[in-house]
Design a protein around this motif. Sequence first.
Motif, PDB file in Angstrom:
ATOM      1  N   THR A  68       9.458   7.673  -2.438  1.00  0.00           N
ATOM      2  CA  THR A  68       9.582   7.883  -0.989  1.00  0.00           C
ATOM      3  C   THR A  68       9.779   9.352  -0.613  1.00  0.00           C
ATOM      4  OG1 THR A  68      11.931   7.340  -1.124  1.00  0.00           O
ATOM      5  CG2 THR A  68      10.425   5.569  -0.525  1.00  0.00           C
ATOM      6  N   VAL A  69       9.962  10.207  -1.592  1.00  0.00           N
ATOM      7  CA  VAL A  69       9.999  11.645  -1.279  1.00  0.00           C
ATOM      8  C   VAL A  69       8.615  12.119  -0.840  1.00  0.00           C
ATOM      9  CG1 VAL A  69      10.459  13.941  -2.213  1.00  0.00           C
ATOM     10  CG2 VAL A  69      11.873  12.008  -2.926  1.00  0.00           C
ATOM     11  N   ILE A  70       7.589  11.586  -1.478  1.00  0.00           N
ATOM     12  CA  ILE A  70       6.239  12.081  -1.215  1.00  0.00           C
ATOM     13  C   ILE A  70       5.269  11.014  -0.718  1.00  0.00           C
ATOM     14  CG2 ILE A  70       6.393  13.995  -2.852  1.00  0.00           C
ATOM     15  CD1 ILE A  70       4.796  12.248  -4.855  1.00  0.00           C
ATOM     16  N   GLU A  71       5.711   9.748  -0.673  1.00  0.00           N
ATOM     17  CA  GLU A  71       4.779   8.671  -0.337  1.00  0.00           C
ATOM     18  C   GLU A  71       5.329   7.761   0.754  1.00  0.00           C
ATOM     19  OE1 GLU A  71       2.603   7.956  -4.679  1.00  0.00           O
ATOM     20  OE2 GLU A  71       4.571   7.092  -4.347  1.00  0.00           O
ATOM     21  N   ASP A  72       4.439   7.267   1.597  1.00  0.00           N
ATOM     22  CA  ASP A  72       4.751   6.206   2.551  1.00  0.00           C
ATOM     23  C   ASP A  72       4.247   4.885   1.989  1.00  0.00           C
ATOM     24  OD1 ASP A  72       5.841   7.854   4.569  1.00  0.00           O
ATOM     25  OD2 ASP A  72       3.837   8.397   5.244  1.00  0.00           O
ATOM     26  N   TRP A  73       4.895   3.784   2.401  1.00  0.00           N
ATOM     27  CA  TRP A  73       4.476   2.475   1.893  1.00  0.00           C
ATOM     28  C   TRP A  73       4.468   1.462   3.027  1.00  0.00           C
ATOM     29  CZ3 TRP A  73       8.243  -1.134   2.739  1.00  0.00           C
ATOM     30  CH2 TRP A  73       9.538  -0.652   2.927  1.00  0.00           C
TER      31      TRP A  73
ATOM     32  N   GLU B 129       0.848  -1.187   0.000  1.00  0.00           N
ATOM     33  CA  GLU B 129       0.000   0.000   0.000  1.00  0.00           C
ATOM     34  C   GLU B 129       0.884   1.237   0.000  1.00  0.00           C
ATOM     35  OE1 GLU B 129      -3.760  -1.994   2.391  1.00  0.00           O
ATOM     36  OE2 GLU B 129      -2.379  -0.693   3.472  1.00  0.00           O
ATOM     37  N   VAL B 130       0.563   2.164  -0.881  1.00  0.00           N
ATOM     38  CA  VAL B 130       1.355   3.384  -1.049  1.00  0.00           C
ATOM     39  C   VAL B 130       0.411   4.564  -0.902  1.00  0.00           C
ATOM     40  CG1 VAL B 130       2.783   4.712  -2.643  1.00  0.00           C
ATOM     41  CG2 VAL B 130       2.983   2.209  -2.596  1.00  0.00           C
ATOM     42  N   MET B 131       0.680   5.418   0.092  1.00  0.00           N
ATOM     43  CA  MET B 131      -0.200   6.574   0.325  1.00  0.00           C
ATOM     44  C   MET B 131       0.646   7.851   0.350  1.00  0.00           C
ATOM     45  SD  MET B 131      -3.288   5.332   0.574  1.00  0.00           S
ATOM     46  CE  MET B 131      -4.206   6.777   1.114  1.00  0.00           C
TER      47      MET B 131
ATOM     48  N   SER C 154      13.066  -8.763   2.800  1.00  0.00           N
ATOM     49  CA  SER C 154      13.933  -7.631   2.472  1.00  0.00           C
ATOM     50  C   SER C 154      13.843  -7.317   0.973  1.00  0.00           C
ATOM     51  CB  SER C 154      15.367  -7.901   2.911  1.00  0.00           C
ATOM     52  OG  SER C 154      16.038  -8.682   1.973  1.00  0.00           O
ATOM     53  N   GLN C 155      13.674  -8.347   0.139  1.00  0.00           N
ATOM     54  CA  GLN C 155      13.475  -8.080  -1.290  1.00  0.00           C
ATOM     55  C   GLN C 155      12.163  -7.341  -1.541  1.00  0.00           C
ATOM     56  OE1 GLN C 155      14.333 -12.200  -2.712  1.00  0.00           O
ATOM     57  NE2 GLN C 155      15.170 -11.125  -4.497  1.00  0.00           N
ATOM     58  N   LEU C 156      11.115  -7.755  -0.818  1.00  0.00           N
ATOM     59  CA  LEU C 156       9.828  -7.086  -0.992  1.00  0.00           C
ATOM     60  C   LEU C 156       9.918  -5.626  -0.572  1.00  0.00           C
ATOM     61  CD1 LEU C 156       7.481  -9.913   0.308  1.00  0.00           C
ATOM     62  CD2 LEU C 156       7.733  -9.130  -2.053  1.00  0.00           C
ATOM     63  N   GLU C 157      10.667  -5.368   0.494  1.00  0.00           N
ATOM     64  CA  GLU C 157      10.812  -3.973   0.929  1.00  0.00           C
ATOM     65  C   GLU C 157      11.576  -3.152  -0.097  1.00  0.00           C
ATOM     66  OE1 GLU C 157      12.394  -4.104   4.910  1.00  0.00           O
ATOM     67  OE2 GLU C 157      10.662  -5.236   5.631  1.00  0.00           O
ATOM     68  N   LYS C 158      12.591  -3.781  -0.706  1.00  0.00           N
ATOM     69  CA  LYS C 158      13.331  -3.059  -1.757  1.00  0.00           C
ATOM     70  C   LYS C 158      12.424  -2.745  -2.937  1.00  0.00           C
ATOM     71  CE  LYS C 158      17.950  -4.874  -1.014  1.00  0.00           C
ATOM     72  NZ  LYS C 158      18.680  -6.086  -1.370  1.00  0.00           N
ATOM     73  N   ILE C 159      11.590  -3.706  -3.333  1.00  0.00           N
ATOM     74  CA  ILE C 159      10.674  -3.487  -4.460  1.00  0.00           C
ATOM     75  C   ILE C 159       9.715  -2.343  -4.144  1.00  0.00           C
ATOM     76  CG2 ILE C 159       8.723  -4.515  -5.698  1.00  0.00           C
ATOM     77  CD1 ILE C 159      10.248  -7.222  -5.486  1.00  0.00           C
ATOM     78  N   ALA C 160       9.155  -2.367  -2.936  1.00  0.00           N
ATOM     79  CA  ALA C 160       8.202  -1.314  -2.569  1.00  0.00           C
ATOM     80  C   ALA C 160       8.878   0.048  -2.557  1.00  0.00           C
ATOM     81  CB  ALA C 160       7.591  -1.631  -1.202  1.00  0.00           C
ATOM     82  N   GLU C 161      10.056   0.089  -1.964  1.00  0.00           N
ATOM     83  CA  GLU C 161      10.732   1.378  -1.758  1.00  0.00           C
ATOM     84  C   GLU C 161      11.287   1.932  -3.063  1.00  0.00           C
ATOM     85  OE1 GLU C 161      13.519   1.081   1.384  1.00  0.00           O
ATOM     86  OE2 GLU C 161      13.714   3.263   1.577  1.00  0.00           O
ATOM     87  N   ALA C 162      11.850   1.026  -3.909  1.00  0.00           N
ATOM     88  CA  ALA C 162      12.548   1.506  -5.097  1.00  0.00           C
ATOM     89  C   ALA C 162      11.633   1.649  -6.298  1.00  0.00           C
ATOM     90  CB  ALA C 162      13.697   0.547  -5.431  1.00  0.00           C
ATOM     91  N   LEU C 163      10.591   0.829  -6.369  1.00  0.00           N
ATOM     92  CA  LEU C 163       9.814   0.758  -7.600  1.00  0.00           C
ATOM     93  C   LEU C 163       8.384   1.235  -7.458  1.00  0.00           C
ATOM     94  CD1 LEU C 163      10.925  -2.673  -8.971  1.00  0.00           C
ATOM     95  CD2 LEU C 163      11.033  -0.482 -10.142  1.00  0.00           C
ATOM     96  N   LEU C 164       7.744   0.860  -6.361  1.00  0.00           N
ATOM     97  CA  LEU C 164       6.299   1.091  -6.276  1.00  0.00           C
ATOM     98  C   LEU C 164       5.963   2.415  -5.614  1.00  0.00           C
ATOM     99  CD1 LEU C 164       5.180  -2.535  -5.359  1.00  0.00           C
ATOM    100  CD2 LEU C 164       5.421  -1.486  -7.600  1.00  0.00           C
ATOM    101  N   ALA C 165       6.838   2.894  -4.749  1.00  0.00           N
ATOM    102  CA  ALA C 165       6.577   4.163  -4.066  1.00  0.00           C
ATOM    103  C   ALA C 165       7.627   5.197  -4.462  1.00  0.00           C
ATOM    104  CB  ALA C 165       6.610   3.960  -2.551  1.00  0.00           C
TER     105      ALA C 165
ATOM    106  N   ALA D  80       1.521  12.450   4.999  1.00  0.00           N
ATOM    107  CA  ALA D  80       0.523  13.323   5.623  1.00  0.00           C
ATOM    108  C   ALA D  80       0.758  14.795   5.283  1.00  0.00           C
ATOM    109  CB  ALA D  80       0.521  13.102   7.129  1.00  0.00           C
ATOM    110  N   GLU D  81       2.021  15.185   5.154  1.00  0.00           N
ATOM    111  CA  GLU D  81       2.323  16.604   4.938  1.00  0.00           C
ATOM    112  C   GLU D  81       2.282  16.998   3.461  1.00  0.00           C
ATOM    113  OE1 GLU D  81       4.350  14.280   6.052  1.00  0.00           O
ATOM    114  OE2 GLU D  81       6.395  14.537   5.329  1.00  0.00           O
ATOM    115  N   ILE D  82       1.978  16.048   2.590  1.00  0.00           N
ATOM    116  CA  ILE D  82       1.956  16.313   1.148  1.00  0.00           C
ATOM    117  C   ILE D  82       0.517  16.583   0.704  1.00  0.00           C
ATOM    118  CG2 ILE D  82       2.356  15.239  -1.119  1.00  0.00           C
ATOM    119  CD1 ILE D  82       4.963  15.743   0.188  1.00  0.00           C
ATOM    120  N   LEU D  83       0.341  17.635  -0.079  1.00  0.00           N
ATOM    121  CA  LEU D  83      -0.974  17.901  -0.655  1.00  0.00           C
ATOM    122  C   LEU D  83      -1.385  16.745  -1.561  1.00  0.00           C
ATOM    123  CD1 LEU D  83      -0.857  21.644  -1.699  1.00  0.00           C
ATOM    124  CD2 LEU D  83      -2.297  20.599   0.040  1.00  0.00           C
TER     125      LEU D  83
END
Lengths: 79, 79
Positions: A67-72, A7-9, A54-65, A12-15
Motif C-alpha cells: 500500500t505504499v506504492i499500490e492501490d487495490w 486488482e492491484v495497480m 472485511s477479511q477480503l479487504e485485510k487480505i488485499a491490503e496486507a498480502l496482495l498489495a 498514479a504518482e509512482i513511476l
Amino acid sequence: MARVVVEVMPKAEILDPQGQAIAGALPRLGFAGISDVRQGKRFELEVDGSVDDSQLEKIAEALLANTVIEDWTVRRVEA
Amino acid sequence: MARVVVEVMPKAEILDPQGQAIAGALPRLGFAGISDVRQGKRFELEVDGSVDDSQLEKIAEALLANTVIEDWTVRRVEA
C-alpha cells in the motif's frame, strides 16, 4: 463458493518502469496511438461463504498489495 | 483518449506457483476459507481514437500475453 477479484495497480504518482517499457516498445513494433501503459496485478480467489468483506479487504491490503506504492480494489464476481 | 484494460491470467490447465504460494500462506496467516488463488496481470492503456479493436487485440495477444500459457481479455472502460 464465490469468486473474488482483487486488482492491484501502481499508484498514479509512482513511476511504473514495466509499463513505461511497454509504452516505449509499442511504436517500435508498429503500434501508434498509445500514450501510456501501466502494469499491475490481478488475483482471482475462490472463497467459501465464511469469508466476509472485511477479511477480503485485510487480505488485499496486507498480502496482495504494497500500500505504499499500490492501490487495490476487491470485488465479488459471478462464479 | 480512452482507457483500455487488458487482463492476462494463467490458463486453467496451467500450474500457477505464485497463486499457490499465496493460497498456502493464507491459512498460516490466519485467513481460512480460501480454496484457490490465481495470479495474473492487469494493464491499463491510454489510447487515442485512431486505435481500433483489432489493433488492441494484436497488442494483447502478441505483446502482453504469452498465449501458450495465458488467456487475455481486452475491454474499453470509462476514462
